[in-house]
Motif scaffolding. Structure first.
Motif, mmCIF file in Angstrom:
data_model
loop_
_atom_site.group_PDB
_atom_site.id
_atom_site.type_symbol
_atom_site.label_atom_id
_atom_site.label_comp_id
_atom_site.label_asym_id
_atom_site.label_seq_id
_atom_site.Cartn_x
_atom_site.Cartn_y
_atom_site.Cartn_z
ATOM 1 N N THR A 289 54.512 146.613 13.022
ATOM 2 C CA THR A 289 54.603 147.755 12.099
ATOM 3 C C THR A 289 56.001 148.361 12.111
ATOM 4 O O THR A 289 56.506 148.807 11.066
ATOM 5 C CB THR A 289 53.574 148.840 12.475
ATOM 6 O OG1 THR A 289 53.736 149.176 13.869
ATOM 7 C CG2 THR A 289 52.155 148.353 12.240
ATOM 8 N N HIS A 292 58.306 146.102 10.157
ATOM 9 C CA HIS A 292 58.039 146.280 8.731
ATOM 10 C C HIS A 292 58.781 147.505 8.190
ATOM 11 O O HIS A 292 59.461 147.425 7.145
ATOM 12 C CB HIS A 292 56.533 146.431 8.513
ATOM 13 C CG HIS A 292 56.121 146.472 7.081
ATOM 14 N ND1 HIS A 292 55.834 145.333 6.352
ATOM 15 C CD2 HIS A 292 55.963 147.522 6.217
ATOM 16 C CE1 HIS A 292 55.513 145.668 5.117
ATOM 17 N NE2 HIS A 292 55.581 146.991 5.010
ATOM 18 N N GLU A 293 58.682 148.631 8.888
ATOM 19 C CA GLU A 293 59.295 149.868 8.396
ATOM 20 C C GLU A 293 60.823 149.812 8.489
ATOM 21 O O GLU A 293 61.524 150.328 7.613
ATOM 22 C CB GLU A 293 58.746 151.070 9.154
ATOM 23 C CG GLU A 293 57.257 151.317 8.953
ATOM 24 C CD GLU A 293 56.885 151.520 7.483
ATOM 25 O OE1 GLU A 293 57.707 152.062 6.721
ATOM 26 O OE2 GLU A 293 55.758 151.129 7.112
ATOM 27 N N GLY A 314 56.189 140.666 11.198
ATOM 28 C CA GLY A 314 56.115 141.998 10.617
ATOM 29 C C GLY A 314 57.021 142.186 9.419
ATOM 30 O O GLY A 314 56.901 143.193 8.706
ATOM 31 N N SER A 400 55.768 157.618 15.420
ATOM 32 C CA SER A 400 55.881 156.665 14.311
ATOM 33 C C SER A 400 56.966 157.112 13.329
ATOM 34 O O SER A 400 57.381 158.278 13.308
ATOM 35 C CB SER A 400 54.539 156.539 13.585
ATOM 36 O OG SER A 400 54.147 157.790 13.048
#
Length: 455
Positions: A289, A292-293, A314, A400
């Protein structure tokens, strides 16, 4: 011993971020005519930058094979080899299993000093039986070491930090204003692996405490010009000599075996100070994740970039095709120093490890900080306070972040003129310190004088 030439054994922890700085200092010591025995595992020895031919007669590479260890993959000899962070304790167990081999070597070689990392807490006891003094080389900043406190706090005997929340405030032994402390999510991630004993039988904090207690001197990869107040405080906290040994930032020549000419050709075509280099060290294993970001953030920033990414799991679908004209993904080992030193690179998206911060500052780059583990959150606060970087916005509860958070940070640093210029000017100021080879050399010389006078 007087002013004769020394024989020094170097014992680093088995992580690339420790092996390489230990070797860099070894070369600087050998340049002054002293003999080095550099001890590590066979695989790690082959990973090291090649010893310059003019120093090869002074630096001996000693291979100590790790003993077979349950739950540790047979090919794993460094943290970079671990498929999961859950296996770190088993690497420590294997590393602790080197004690008898190291003892045999010390009896045979009888060095004048041993310079050790934080992990081999058992070395000073082995060395003391042979009458060999030890020095602890810290690859962490004085500010970070000061935050963690004296050995009595690290080993839990006094003023023990019993909960993660205890790490989210300035400790009472820091007598001046400071914002160097952990966010809540960082403290929770740090607490179990750092403070509580793991399968190796001791905690990371205990290793630090025991090494500090049992070494004659603590040597810090820093300098008075950068950390004067923290170095003085650290001496008070530890109640023993603290010697700054310089920052010894590596030169681009280190990367020659890893250079990719297509990458350098691409950098040559970019505008000066326009490129972002993104890298998160050899220790952190990014979650899919997070990958990905970060990918989305780099793309949304619309800035040219190079991203050193070991595990592409990812990445958004067709991401590499979409950013083909905008950036390059370097899978595997990246020639980081050569990239940072290139005139087209102006920003560094980094996890904030001390090694990477030193390299970024040494080349005058603006920092966008995304701390992930260990001391990185502390380093990030320090760099923001000094005006050399900004932190990526994150959720305060779970840590996050989104692609928009990444893009916003990059745009602020690389595009927004007022902030960008302030960061650039401050970065150039510190570049003059970190790039001062005469200063670095003086630090090494003073350290060697101490070793010679106390042999």
């Amino acid at each position: 011993m007087g002013k004769g030439k020394l024989h020094i054994a170097m014992v680093p922890w088995v992580a690339m971020g420790h092996l390489i700085p230990f070797m860099e200092l070894s070369k600087r010591i050998a340049q002054q005519g002293h003999k080095i025995s550099f001890l590590s595992t066979p695989k790690n020895i082959t990973r090291l930058p090649k010893v310059p031919p003019n120093l090869s007669h002074l630096i001996q590479l000693i291979q100590l094979p790790l003993p077979p260890t349950n739950n540790l993959p047979a090919e794993a000899e460094a943290s970079i080899d671990l498929p999961s962070d859950d296996l770190r304790p088993y690497l420590r167990i294997a590393y602790d299993g080197l004690q008898s081999q190291l003892s045999d070597f010390l009896q045979m070689a009888n060095p004048d000093w041993i310079i050790i990392d934080y992990a081999p807490y058992w070395v000073p006891q082995v060395a003391a039986a042979l009458g060999i003094p030890c020095a602890f080389l810290s690859l962490f900043s004085s500010a970070s070491l000061s935050f963690f406190g004296p050995p009595s706090v690290l080993n839990g005997s006094t003023l023990a930090r019993k909960t993660p929340e205890d790490f989210t405030k300035v400790p009472e032994w820091v007598p001046f204003d400071s914002s160097i402390y952990y966010r809540g999510h960082e403290a929770r991630e740090l607490f179990e692996p750092g403070v509580l004993p793991d399968e190796s039988g001791v905690s990371e904090a205990y290793r630090f405490a025991k090494v500090i207690e049992d070494c004659k001197v603590v040597v810090v990869r820093s300098c008075v010009e950068f950390e004067e107040h923290w170095l003085k405080l650290l001496s008070d906290i530890y109640q023993r000599p603290i010697i700054p040994v310089g920052v010894f930032a590596p030169l681009p020549e280190r990367d020659v075996p890893f250079l990719r000419h297509d990458m350098i050709d691409w950098l040559d075509k970019q505008k000066q100070n326009s490129v972002v280099y993104a890298a998160f060290g050899s220790e952190a294993k990014l979650k899919s994740t997070q990958v990905h970001e970060i990918a989305l953030g780099l793309q949304m920033s619309q800035l040219p970039f190079i991203w050193a990414l070991r595990d592409p799991n990812g990445l958004p679908e067709h991401f590499e095709e979409r950013i083909n004209a905008q950036g390059i993904i370097c899978k595997g080992w990246a020639p980081q120093v050569s990239i940072l030193a290139h005139p087209s690179v102006g920003g560094f998206l980094t996890h904030g490890g001390w090694n990477s911060i030193i390299e970024g500052i040494a080349y005058g780059l603006k920092l966008v900080l995304l701390p992930l583990m260990f001391d990185q959150g502390l380093n990030a606060r320090d760099m923001v306070d000094r005006g050399i970087g900004i932190e990526v916005d994150r959720d305060e509860i779970d840590g996050s972040f989104t692609g928009r958070d990444i893009a916003k940070g990059l745009q602020l640093v690389m595009v927004e003129k007022k902030l960008g210029e302030e960061l650039r000017c401050k970065g150039q100021e510190y570049k003059r310190i970190f790039g001062d080879e005469e200063m670095n050399q003086r630090c090494v010389t003073r350290f060697l004088e101490y070793l010679s006078d106390n042999t």
